[in-house]
Scaffold this active site. Structure first.
Site, PDB file in Angstrom:
ATOM      1  N   GLY A 123      -7.040  -4.224  -0.001  1.00  0.00           N
ATOM      2  CA  GLY A 123      -6.213  -3.557  -0.996  1.00  0.00           C
ATOM      3  C   GLY A 123      -6.760  -3.552  -2.409  1.00  0.00           C
ATOM      4  O   GLY A 123      -6.631  -2.559  -3.133  1.00  0.00           O
ATOM      5  N   GLY A 174      -0.624  -5.568  -2.729  1.00  0.00           N
ATOM      6  CA  GLY A 174      -1.797  -4.779  -2.341  1.00  0.00           C
ATOM      7  C   GLY A 174      -1.688  -3.322  -2.753  1.00  0.00           C
ATOM      8  O   GLY A 174      -0.914  -2.951  -3.640  1.00  0.00           O
ATOM      9  N   ASP A 175      -2.472  -2.496  -2.085  1.00  0.00           N
ATOM     10  CA  ASP A 175      -2.551  -1.075  -2.431  1.00  0.00           C
ATOM     11  C   ASP A 175      -1.448  -0.238  -1.793  1.00  0.00           C
ATOM     12  O   ASP A 175      -1.118   0.835  -2.292  1.00  0.00           O
ATOM     13  CB  ASP A 175      -3.899  -0.518  -1.962  1.00  0.00           C
ATOM     14  CG  ASP A 175      -4.078  -0.712  -0.449  1.00  0.00           C
ATOM     15  OD1 ASP A 175      -3.854  -1.839   0.044  1.00  0.00           O
ATOM     16  OD2 ASP A 175      -4.413   0.265   0.241  1.00  0.00           O
ATOM     17  N   THR A 207      -5.625   1.821   4.788  1.00  0.00           N
ATOM     18  CA  THR A 207      -5.541   0.431   5.252  1.00  0.00           C
ATOM     19  C   THR A 207      -6.885  -0.221   4.997  1.00  0.00           C
ATOM     20  O   THR A 207      -7.931   0.386   5.219  1.00  0.00           O
ATOM     21  CB  THR A 207      -5.207   0.335   6.753  1.00  0.00           C
ATOM     22  OG1 THR A 207      -5.365  -1.043   7.144  1.00  0.00           O
ATOM     23  CG2 THR A 207      -6.081   1.222   7.627  1.00  0.00           C
ATOM     24  N   GLY A 208      -6.840  -1.441   4.506  1.00  0.00           N
ATOM     25  CA  GLY A 208      -8.093  -2.120   4.219  1.00  0.00           C
ATOM     26  C   GLY A 208      -7.895  -3.129   3.113  1.00  0.00           C
ATOM     27  O   GLY A 208      -6.764  -3.565   2.865  1.00  0.00           O
ATOM     28  N   THR A 256      -2.083  -3.133   8.784  1.00  0.00           N
ATOM     29  CA  THR A 256      -1.097  -2.311   8.076  1.00  0.00           C
ATOM     30  C   THR A 256      -0.798  -1.043   8.874  1.00  0.00           C
ATOM     31  O   THR A 256      -1.651  -0.580   9.624  1.00  0.00           O
ATOM     32  CB  THR A 256      -1.703  -1.921   6.708  1.00  0.00           C
ATOM     33  OG1 THR A 256      -1.727  -3.089   5.902  1.00  0.00           O
ATOM     34  CG2 THR A 256      -0.937  -0.830   6.013  1.00  0.00           C
ATOM     35  N   ARG A 271       0.888 -11.863  -4.687  1.00  0.00           N
ATOM     36  CA  ARG A 271      -0.117 -10.793  -4.665  1.00  0.00           C
ATOM     37  C   ARG A 271       0.481  -9.519  -4.061  1.00  0.00           C
ATOM     38  O   ARG A 271       1.200  -9.552  -3.070  1.00  0.00           O
ATOM     39  CB  ARG A 271      -1.308 -11.271  -3.838  1.00  0.00           C
ATOM     40  CG  ARG A 271      -2.425 -10.218  -3.663  1.00  0.00           C
ATOM     41  CD  ARG A 271      -2.301  -9.503  -2.348  1.00  0.00           C
ATOM     42  NE  ARG A 271      -3.464  -8.657  -2.073  1.00  0.00           N
ATOM     43  CZ  ARG A 271      -3.490  -7.737  -1.111  1.00  0.00           C
ATOM     44  NH1 ARG A 271      -2.437  -7.549  -0.337  1.00  0.00           N
ATOM     45  NH2 ARG A 271      -4.551  -6.998  -0.909  1.00  0.00           N
TER      46      ARG A 271
HETATM   47  N1  ASP Z   1      -4.206  -2.755   2.517  1.00  0.00           N
HETATM   48  C1  ASP Z   1      -3.398  -3.904   2.835  1.00  0.00           C
HETATM   49  C2  ASP Z   1      -3.342  -4.803   1.639  1.00  0.00           C
HETATM   50  O1  ASP Z   1      -4.350  -5.014   1.014  1.00  0.00           O
HETATM   51  C3  ASP Z   1      -3.887  -4.658   3.995  1.00  0.00           C
HETATM   52  C4  ASP Z   1      -4.075  -3.838   5.238  1.00  0.00           C
HETATM   53  O2  ASP Z   1      -4.441  -2.674   5.176  1.00  0.00           O
HETATM   54  O3  ASP Z   1      -3.830  -4.351   6.330  1.00  0.00           O
HETATM   55  O4  ASP Z   1      -2.300  -5.329   1.362  1.00  0.00           O
END
Ligand code: ASP
Length: 328
Positions: free
Chosen positions: A248, A224-225, A245-246, A194, A222
């Site tokens: 989510g 994400g965050d 990022t992580g 991300t 789905r």
């Molecule tokens: N945070 C993002 C998600 O969960 C994924 C990512 O950080 O790459 O959609």
């Protein structure tokens, strides 16, 4: 009178006051299992070069007196147009082999925010998020409605095939193989990719933005965050700007971005301490992984993550450029 000015100048020079600018910028290109042994020197170079190109573009805007919102948007546009990152062009594939993108932007001055989720034909999702903030009475639009709004606002749309990349398709195949043995999980272990940006402009305005393709092999639309204000993205002139990022699901449940701001606002924590508290002691303890970039109202930058690496870069208030990928 002239002597007075000279005296003031000498005072500020001696105290180092004139060396600091009042603007700064930081970006991430995703956190995850990023290890030197899995990276070729060419890949390392390509990532570093793109991070540097993007951050310099944002910095230029700030240096010329532009707004933090413009800097955030334009910087993210560059990362979205690169196949290297999981956003825009390089977005990962869903279980059904599609690309569904999420993005959000927030204005720390007004607490205005715009977000979009699950769009499939928007070339630069962060630009649409900004339009939602500035040209609609809403904060978050999703799916077909968001794309209809994009059309009405003359936001660039592309055929879904634009988002095809061999690399991401291979990741999907691998995830589906794993699914056969281990059951369904949208591969949190892959590097996430991300992109996000936080900026402070010369008027003291903070802004944050995040753009993503989400997670490889995700199902059921789905989300994400990244597009959830307070989870993956938050900005408030009183405290800081945050982009995450992580994994989510954990960022949503730990309200990561807003918690960092709240710890600063209500408890007086520094950006670094607040980010460490939320990433290490809250989000990680729930079982999640990932990281954040935080820029506070005085231009201090914190990079905090509990993964092996996080693509990141900053140009701080002294004008110093840093680009990094791994833990140390
Ligand atoms: N945070 C993002 C998600 O969960 C994924 C990512 O950080 O790459 O959609």
């Amino acid at each position: 009178m002239k002597n007075l000015f000279t005296l003031i100048f000498v005072f500020f020079s001696l105290t180092g006051f004139t060396q600091n600018q009042n603007f700064a910028i930081a970006i991430h290109g995703g956190a995850g299992t990023i290890l030197p042994e899995n990276m070729s020197p060419e890949m390392e170079k390509a990532y570093s070069a793109k991070l540097e190109e993007a951050i310099r573009a944002g910095y230029e805007i700030l240096k010329n007196g532009g707004s933090s919102l413009d800097a955030v948007q334009k910087t993210i546009n560059i990362l979205e147009d690169s196949p290297l990152f999981n956003a825009g062009k390089g977005a990962v594939f869903t279980h059904d082999g599609e690309n569904e993108m999420d993005a959000a932007i927030m204005d720390g001055n007004t607490l205005g925010a715009g977000a979009i989720a699950g769009v499939k034909t928007v070339k630069n999702p962060i630009s649409l998020a900004r339009k939602v903030m500035e040209a609609s009475p809403h904060v978050m639009l999703s799916g077909k409605g968001a794309e209809q709004f994009a059309k009405e606002q003359n936001i660039e749309l592309v055929d879904p095939s634009y988002f095809f990349t061999e690399n991401r398709m291979n990741s999907l195949k691998k995830a589906k193989e794993e699914e056969k043995d281990q059951g369904y999980s949208p591969t949190p272990d892959f590097k996430f990719g991300t992109v996000g940006c936080v900026a402070l402009d010369q008027n003291g305005n903070l802004a944050a933005g995040t753009s993503t393709g989400g997670m490889t092999n995700k199902k059921w639309n789905r989300i994400g965050d990244a597009p959830i204000i307070g989870a993956g993205t938050y900005a408030n002139n009183l405290t800081c700007a945050v982009s995450g990022t992580g994994w989510g699901e954990y960022f949503i449940r730990a309200t990561v971005a807003h918690d960092i701001s709240a710890l600063m606002e209500y408890k007086g924590l520094s950006a670094q301490d607040a980010a460490e508290e939320v990433i290490y002691n809250k989000m990680a303890k729930l079982g999640g992984d990932g990281g954040v970039i935080v820029l506070d109202k005085d231009g201090n930058i914190a990079f905090v993550f509990n993964t092996k690496g996080m693509y990141r870069a900053s140009i701080d208030k002294t004008g110093k450029l840093s680009v990094a990928i791994y833990e140390k």
